[in-house]
Write a protein that holds these residues in place. Structure first.
Motif, PDB file in Angstrom:
ATOM      1  N   MET A   1       6.093   7.515  20.945  1.00 34.63           N
ATOM      2  CA  MET A   1       6.315   8.651  21.789  1.00 34.63           C
ATOM      3  C   MET A   1       6.651   8.131  23.178  1.00 34.63           C
ATOM      4  SD  MET A   1       3.704  11.727  22.920  1.00 34.63           S
ATOM      5  CE  MET A   1       2.452  11.022  21.978  1.00 34.63           C
ATOM      6  N   ASP A  24       8.770  15.520  26.968  1.00 41.62           N
ATOM      7  CA  ASP A  24       8.117  14.734  25.939  1.00 41.62           C
ATOM      8  C   ASP A  24       9.138  14.462  24.848  1.00 41.62           C
ATOM      9  OD1 ASP A  24       6.193  13.450  24.496  1.00 41.62           O
ATOM     10  OD2 ASP A  24       5.196  15.263  23.803  1.00 41.62           O
ATOM     11  N   VAL A  25       9.486  13.186  24.650  1.00 47.85           N
ATOM     12  CA  VAL A  25      10.503  12.813  23.683  1.00 47.85           C
ATOM     13  C   VAL A  25       9.816  12.112  22.517  1.00 47.85           C
ATOM     14  CG1 VAL A  25      12.601  11.482  23.302  1.00 47.85           C
ATOM     15  CG2 VAL A  25      12.153  12.496  25.548  1.00 47.85           C
ATOM     16  N   ARG A  26       9.888  12.689  21.327  1.00 47.31           N
ATOM     17  CA  ARG A  26       9.334  12.062  20.135  1.00 47.31           C
ATOM     18  C   ARG A  26      10.193  12.431  18.937  1.00 47.31           C
ATOM     19  NH1 ARG A  26       3.515  14.721  19.831  1.00 47.31           N
ATOM     20  NH2 ARG A  26       3.921  15.454  21.884  1.00 47.31           N
ATOM     21  N   PRO A  27      10.220  11.565  17.938  1.00 40.85           N
ATOM     22  CA  PRO A  27      11.026  11.872  16.764  1.00 40.85           C
ATOM     23  C   PRO A  27      10.556  13.149  16.087  1.00 40.85           C
ATOM     24  CG  PRO A  27      10.273   9.592  16.739  1.00 40.85           C
ATOM     25  CD  PRO A  27       9.563  10.286  17.857  1.00 40.85           C
ATOM     26  N   ALA A  28      11.497  13.938  15.599  1.00 37.01           N
ATOM     27  CA  ALA A  28      11.159  15.166  14.894  1.00 37.01           C
ATOM     28  C   ALA A  28      10.788  14.831  13.460  1.00 37.01           C
ATOM     29  CB  ALA A  28      12.357  16.114  14.921  1.00 37.01           C
ATOM     30  N   GLY A  29       9.950  15.641  12.866  1.00 35.05           N
ATOM     31  CA  GLY A  29       9.610  15.442  11.470  1.00 35.05           C
ATOM     32  C   GLY A  29       8.160  15.717  11.187  1.00 35.05           C
ATOM     33  N   THR A  31       4.401  14.482  10.787  1.00 36.98           N
ATOM     34  CA  THR A  31       3.511  13.433  11.272  1.00 36.98           C
ATOM     35  C   THR A  31       2.289  13.369  10.372  1.00 36.98           C
ATOM     36  OG1 THR A  31       4.233  13.769  13.550  1.00 36.98           O
ATOM     37  CG2 THR A  31       2.139  12.622  13.231  1.00 36.98           C
ATOM     38  N   THR A  59      10.785   7.657   9.922  1.00 34.72           N
ATOM     39  CA  THR A  59      11.549   7.516  11.159  1.00 34.72           C
ATOM     40  C   THR A  59      10.792   6.760  12.243  1.00 34.72           C
ATOM     41  OG1 THR A  59      10.827   9.691  11.909  1.00 34.72           O
ATOM     42  CG2 THR A  59      12.925   9.595  10.726  1.00 34.72           C
ATOM     43  N   ILE A  73       5.773   9.055  11.154  1.00 33.16           N
ATOM     44  CA  ILE A  73       6.629  10.230  11.299  1.00 33.16           C
ATOM     45  C   ILE A  73       7.756  10.066  10.292  1.00 33.16           C
ATOM     46  CG2 ILE A  73       8.102  11.580  12.828  1.00 33.16           C
ATOM     47  CD1 ILE A  73       6.390  10.520  15.160  1.00 33.16           C
ATOM     48  N   ALA A  75      10.960  12.265   7.851  1.00 33.68           N
ATOM     49  CA  ALA A  75      11.833  13.438   7.749  1.00 33.68           C
ATOM     50  C   ALA A  75      11.310  14.440   6.731  1.00 33.68           C
ATOM     51  CB  ALA A  75      13.244  12.998   7.381  1.00 33.68           C
TER      52      ALA A  75
END
Length: 98
Positions: A1, A24-29, A31, A59, A73, A75
């Motif tokens: 994150m 806040d930048v974090r991979p989508a999907g 967790t 991811t 994390i 998909a």
């Protein structure tokens, strides 16, 4: 994150104060947090992260030896037996979901 903060003047002239924005930048999907036993150092973290990262749809992986917590994390939801096999391949034991 990753957290990025942009602080600067809202209009460029500096006459109306400054604005601050945090994104806040974090991979989508999906967790999922797992508990893994046997990790003691950074090498352990890398080994577990590497094996889990190779699973389809993964991811991002964060392993913390100090707590034994591995955050994954993906998909799509992962098959726990595939995660167990990856952790086993790295030389550690998947205790289960944390």
């Amino acid at each position: 994150m990753t957290t990025e903060t942009n602080t600067g003047s809202c209009c460029g002239s500096g006459s109306c104060g400054s604005a601050s924005t945090t994104v806040d930048v974090r991979p989508a999907g999906v967790t999922t947090v797992y508990k893994v036993s046997g990790m003691t150092c950074g090498h352990c973290e890398s080994a577990v992260s590497g094996e889990i990262s190779a699973l389809q749809n993964v991811t991002a992986v964060t392993a913390v030896a100090e707590t034994g917590v591995v955050t994954v994390i993906s998909a799509a939801p992962l098959d726990e037996e595939a995660v167990r096999a990856a952790v086993d391949e790295a030389g550690y034991e998947l205790v289960g979901r944390a």
